[in-house]
Scaffold this motif. Structure first.
Motif, PDB file in Angstrom:
ATOM      1  N   ARG A  25      -7.912 -20.375 -45.369  1.00 41.91           N
ATOM      2  CA  ARG A  25      -8.015 -20.135 -46.815  1.00 41.91           C
ATOM      3  C   ARG A  25      -9.351 -19.477 -47.168  1.00 41.91           C
ATOM      4  NH1 ARG A  25     -10.290 -23.247 -50.640  1.00 41.91           N
ATOM      5  NH2 ARG A  25      -9.703 -22.782 -52.768  1.00 41.91           N
ATOM      6  N   LEU A  62      -3.075 -14.620 -53.977  1.00 41.70           N
ATOM      7  CA  LEU A  62      -1.771 -15.283 -53.837  1.00 41.70           C
ATOM      8  C   LEU A  62      -1.633 -15.905 -52.446  1.00 41.70           C
ATOM      9  CD1 LEU A  62       1.086 -15.875 -54.969  1.00 41.70           C
ATOM     10  CD2 LEU A  62       1.782 -13.708 -53.954  1.00 41.70           C
ATOM     11  N   LEU A  63      -2.073 -15.196 -51.420  1.00 39.27           N
ATOM     12  CA  LEU A  63      -2.002 -15.712 -50.057  1.00 39.27           C
ATOM     13  C   LEU A  63      -2.863 -16.970 -49.891  1.00 39.27           C
ATOM     14  CD1 LEU A  63      -0.758 -15.115 -47.287  1.00 39.27           C
ATOM     15  CD2 LEU A  63      -2.799 -13.771 -46.773  1.00 39.27           C
ATOM     16  N   HIS A 105      -3.564 -19.163 -52.228  1.00 33.56           N
ATOM     17  CA  HIS A 105      -2.841 -20.253 -52.882  1.00 33.56           C
ATOM     18  C   HIS A 105      -1.658 -20.721 -52.037  1.00 33.56           C
ATOM     19  CE1 HIS A 105      -5.091 -20.510 -56.578  1.00 33.56           C
ATOM     20  NE2 HIS A 105      -5.004 -19.203 -56.741  1.00 33.56           N
ATOM     21  N   CYS A 106      -0.989 -19.790 -51.362  1.00 36.12           N
ATOM     22  CA  CYS A 106       0.134 -20.167 -50.486  1.00 36.12           C
ATOM     23  C   CYS A 106      -0.356 -20.995 -49.304  1.00 36.12           C
ATOM     24  CB  CYS A 106       0.863 -18.917 -49.985  1.00 36.12           C
ATOM     25  SG  CYS A 106       1.835 -18.108 -51.257  1.00 36.12           S
ATOM     26  N   GLU A 123      -2.955 -22.914 -49.262  1.00 37.56           N
ATOM     27  CA  GLU A 123      -3.305 -24.234 -49.782  1.00 37.56           C
ATOM     28  C   GLU A 123      -2.062 -25.055 -50.110  1.00 37.56           C
ATOM     29  OE1 GLU A 123      -6.087 -26.274 -53.175  1.00 37.56           O
ATOM     30  OE2 GLU A 123      -6.425 -24.212 -52.598  1.00 37.56           O
ATOM     31  N   TYR A 124      -1.059 -24.406 -50.703  1.00 39.36           N
ATOM     32  CA  TYR A 124       0.144 -25.132 -51.112  1.00 39.36           C
ATOM     33  C   TYR A 124       0.998 -25.534 -49.912  1.00 39.36           C
ATOM     34  CZ  TYR A 124       4.451 -26.272 -53.577  1.00 39.36           C
ATOM     35  OH  TYR A 124       5.567 -26.910 -54.039  1.00 39.36           O
ATOM     36  N   PHE A 125       1.269 -24.579 -49.011  1.00 37.61           N
ATOM     37  CA  PHE A 125       2.166 -24.865 -47.889  1.00 37.61           C
ATOM     38  C   PHE A 125       1.436 -25.487 -46.699  1.00 37.61           C
ATOM     39  CE2 PHE A 125       4.461 -21.381 -50.078  1.00 37.61           C
ATOM     40  CZ  PHE A 125       5.591 -22.106 -50.417  1.00 37.61           C
ATOM     41  N   ASN A 164      -0.273 -28.930 -48.230  1.00 37.01           N
ATOM     42  CA  ASN A 164       0.749 -29.755 -48.885  1.00 37.01           C
ATOM     43  C   ASN A 164       0.179 -30.615 -50.008  1.00 37.01           C
ATOM     44  OD1 ASN A 164       2.833 -28.793 -47.307  1.00 37.01           O
ATOM     45  ND2 ASN A 164       2.506 -30.322 -45.731  1.00 37.01           N
TER      46      ASN A 164
END
Length: 194
Positions: free
Chosen positions: A49, A88-89, A91-92, A94-96, A99
């Motif tokens: 990240r 965006l990448l 955030h992805c 961090e999100y995926f 979790n």
């Protein structure tokens, strides 16, 4: 019985209205406490990240300082698209990847007591979610196994006992309260697997 980190340096006073600073102190102390008790932080997703965020910043700086507007319209446009894509990448990741966890901790296999524990055991990799909402006194911590997510332990700690009226961190109270919760976490995660 969990071990505690020796009290070495005095933490600076904290503005008790600044919940970001309070949460940072609590999270830093949580990682130190966990490190002493046989776990270490897994940095893979935070490192990925951070690299993606640096690429995003480079795109923003190029658009701002390197390209001139009328002459390099497509260069500026490419930097804007790159900035949006990398943000965006990040955030992805961090999100995926994370979790929704604040930290991912894994058992330190270099320690003698952890040598026999399999990587498939529910307590090998644990996601830690630390949550402190603004103007609330309860610090919520959730430990969730990343191997078997049904193993979960939640606790709530009152931060009024951790910080005194002057904003000074009281380590002995923190260690006492977190030791009690850490024992409960270990009981839940040491139960038999399916």
């Amino acid at each position: 019985m969990p071990q505690t980190v020796p009290y070495t340096t005095k933490k600076p006073r904290i503005n008790l209205a600044n919940f970001f600073s309070i949460k940072k102190v609590l999270d830093d102390e949580l990682l130190e406490f966990i490190a002493v008790n046989g776990y270490k932080e897994h940095h893979l997703f935070t490192d990925i990240r951070n690299v993606v965020i640096i690429l995003s910043i480079i795109c923003g700086c190029l658009a701002q300082f390197y390209f001139k507007f009328p002459d390099n319209f497509w260069g500026i446009f490419g930097c804007i698209v790159g900035y949006g894509f990398f943000t965006l990448l990040a955030h992805c990741v961090e999100y995926f990847g994370m979790n929704g966890n604040t930290h991912i901790i894994i058992l330190d296999s270099s320690l003698k007591e952890n040598e026999k524990i399999s990587k498939q055991h529910q307590k090998y990799s644990v996601g830690v979610k630390s949550d402190l909402k603004s103007y609330e006194t309860q610090w919520n911590i959730t430990f969730t196994s990343r191997i078997q997510p049904k193993y979960q332990y939640r606790c709530s700690i009152d931060i009024r006992q951790i910080f005194d009226v002057n904003g000074e961190f009281v380590k002995r109270n923190y260690d006492k309260m977190l030791s009690k919760e850490f024992v409960q976490f270990l009981k839940v995660f040491n139960s038999k697997t399916d």
